[in-house]
Design a protein around this motif. Structure first.
Motif, short mmCIF file in Angstrom:
data_model
loop_
_atom_site.label_atom_id
_atom_site.label_comp_id
_atom_site.label_asym_id
_atom_site.label_seq_id
_atom_site.Cartn_x
_atom_site.Cartn_y
_atom_site.Cartn_z
N GLU A 13 0.84 -1.19 0.00
CA GLU A 13 0.00 0.00 0.00
C GLU A 13 0.88 1.25 0.00
O GLU A 13 1.74 1.41 0.86
N THR A 14 0.65 2.12 -0.97
CA THR A 14 1.53 3.27 -1.17
C THR A 14 1.01 4.55 -0.54
O THR A 14 1.79 5.43 -0.19
N ARG A 15 -0.28 4.70 -0.48
CA ARG A 15 -0.90 5.85 0.19
C ARG A 15 -0.64 7.19 -0.47
O ARG A 15 -0.62 8.23 0.20
N PHE A 16 -0.42 7.21 -1.78
CA PHE A 16 -0.30 8.52 -2.43
C PHE A 16 -1.37 8.74 -3.48
O PHE A 16 -1.57 9.86 -3.93
N LEU A 17 -2.07 7.70 -3.90
CA LEU A 17 -3.02 7.84 -5.00
C LEU A 17 -4.17 8.77 -4.63
O LEU A 17 -4.43 9.78 -5.31
N VAL A 18 -4.88 8.46 -3.57
CA VAL A 18 -6.04 9.27 -3.17
C VAL A 18 -5.61 10.67 -2.70
O VAL A 18 -6.22 11.66 -3.11
N PRO A 19 -4.57 10.80 -1.87
CA PRO A 19 -4.13 12.15 -1.49
C PRO A 19 -3.74 13.01 -2.70
O PRO A 19 -4.02 14.21 -2.73
N ALA A 20 -3.09 12.39 -3.70
CA ALA A 20 -2.72 13.15 -4.90
C ALA A 20 -3.96 13.64 -5.63
O ALA A 20 -3.99 14.77 -6.15
N TYR A 21 -4.98 12.80 -5.67
CA TYR A 21 -6.22 13.20 -6.34
C TYR A 21 -6.83 14.43 -5.66
O TYR A 21 -7.22 15.40 -6.32
N TYR A 22 -6.92 14.40 -4.34
CA TYR A 22 -7.55 15.51 -3.64
C TYR A 22 -6.67 16.77 -3.60
O TYR A 22 -7.17 17.87 -3.36
N ARG A 23 -5.39 16.62 -3.85
CA ARG A 23 -4.48 17.78 -3.90
C ARG A 23 -4.27 18.30 -5.32
O ARG A 23 -3.48 19.21 -5.54
N ARG A 24 -4.97 17.76 -6.29
CA ARG A 24 -4.62 17.99 -7.69
C ARG A 24 -4.61 19.45 -8.10
O ARG A 24 -3.81 19.85 -8.94
N ARG A 25 -5.47 20.27 -7.51
CA ARG A 25 -5.53 21.67 -7.92
C ARG A 25 -4.33 22.46 -7.42
O ARG A 25 -4.01 23.53 -7.95
N ILE A 26 -3.64 21.94 -6.39
CA ILE A 26 -2.49 22.66 -5.84
C ILE A 26 -1.38 22.78 -6.87
O ILE A 26 -0.66 23.80 -6.90
#
Length: 326
Positions: A13-26
């Motif tokens: 489990e890498t734990r960056f996929l979902v956080p990256a999605y929610y941070r995409r506008r940054i």
């Protein structure tokens, strides 16, 4: 077991996929190379993303992302593609239990994805979750987690095409791994490989040593934990599980023990927990719908033939076809 297949790579489990999605506008417009570079740099260096467990070169990943297609899914997918390349494999997967509640998000990123939902007796799941060293919530949250997963799975079962969503039970898998793996390979349109039945060799490479809660992956497929909830849960927890999860358990083929009814205060505490979690998901979903209206760049990955076709991008003659699916 899937990682043991000669064509499929499944990392920890890498734990960056979902956080990256929610941070995409940054990160701004990912059609711009510098924006892709910034996103890849964050994925590769943030202490919470577990990128290091992929054991791929950070600088090479950042450069390939900057040079690659201009979309969020492409930057994320490049990390997994490079992980698959480590093992000379054509396909990759990713795994997290919470993904069952995030399929809409995942399809935005990888529109040609296939989903495998591994289902286990809810009482065993509650037992296991409570014992995890990283789990900090109470039994009511653990019970709610399984209820939400089953409800999400029921919706997916009705709404998704048969070639995109597949369910199998943990108990069936451990009872007859050959049959279940052959059926799963048929769904994935891959040939069954005998190595899938002896995953301990792959676990030595793919399962980080510090994840002691995955120690069983280093041995043969075992049924030893099936039904262990009867000795791992307290009586009041068993009563609560069977009362509030009873219909879901029976719908998935699990028998109830016939224990006494749960205490009213326990049922009430579970209901309040479910309500709070549901409200939190609704707020997060609303924020995401608003953010979708203000996205600066494409979301879907453009790495495979299937993804490019879905995006309306014609196949280039000189391009080597990529036929794998996520």
């Amino acid at each position: 077991m899937l990682h043991s297949h000669p064509r499929i790579a499944v990392p920890p489990e890498t734990r960056f996929l979902v956080p990256a999605y929610y941070r995409r506008r940054i990160f701004g417009d990912l059609r711009v190379a510098s924006a892709r570079q910034a996103l890849a740099q964050w994925i590769a260096t943030d202490k919470n993303t577990k990128f290091r467990e992929l054991k791929i070169d950070k600088d090479e990943y950042v450069q390939e992302s900057a040079d690659g297609p201009g979309s969020l899914g492409s930057v994320i997918g490049t990390a997994f593609r490079m992980y698959a390349d480590r093992f000379g494999k054509a396909r990759w997967g990713d795994k997290r239990p919470s993904y069952v509640k995030q399929v809409d998000l995942l399809l935005r990123l990888f529109p040609d994805a296939q989903f495998v939902h591994l289902i286990r007796d809810g009482r065993d799941c509650v037992s296991s979750l409570k014992e995890m060293p990283w789990y900090t919530l109470d039994s009511f949250h653990a019970v709610s987690t399984w209820a939400e997963a089953m409800d999400a799975g029921a919706k997916l079962r009705k709404s998704m095409p048969e070639d995109s969503y597949y369910e199998l039970r943990y108990e069936d898998l451990t009872e007859d791994p050959t049959t279940e793996m052959k059926k799963l390979c048929h769904f994935l349109e891959e040939d069954f490989d005998q190595a899938m039945l002896s995953p301990r060799e792959a676990a030595q490479v793919a399962v980080p040593v510090h994840k002691v809660w995955h120690s069983n992956t280093h041995g043969e497929v075992t049924k030893s934990r099936v039904g262990s909830w009867s000795t791992r849960l307290e009586d009041w927890e068993i009563a609560l599980c069977e009362q509030v999860l009873g219909e879901r358990l029976e719908a998935m083929g699990y028998e109830l023990s016939g224990t006494e009814k749960a205490a009213k205060e326990h049922v009430l505490a579970f209901q309040k927990t479910m309500q709070k979690r549901r409200a939190s998901r609704m707020r997060k979903g609303m924020r995401d719908r608003i953010n979708r209206l203000r996205e600066p760049s494409p979301v879907a990955a453009l790495l495979t033939t299937g993804q490019r076709a879905l995006a309306g991008i014609p196949q280039q003659r000189a391009e080597t076809p990529l036929t794998e699916r996520v």
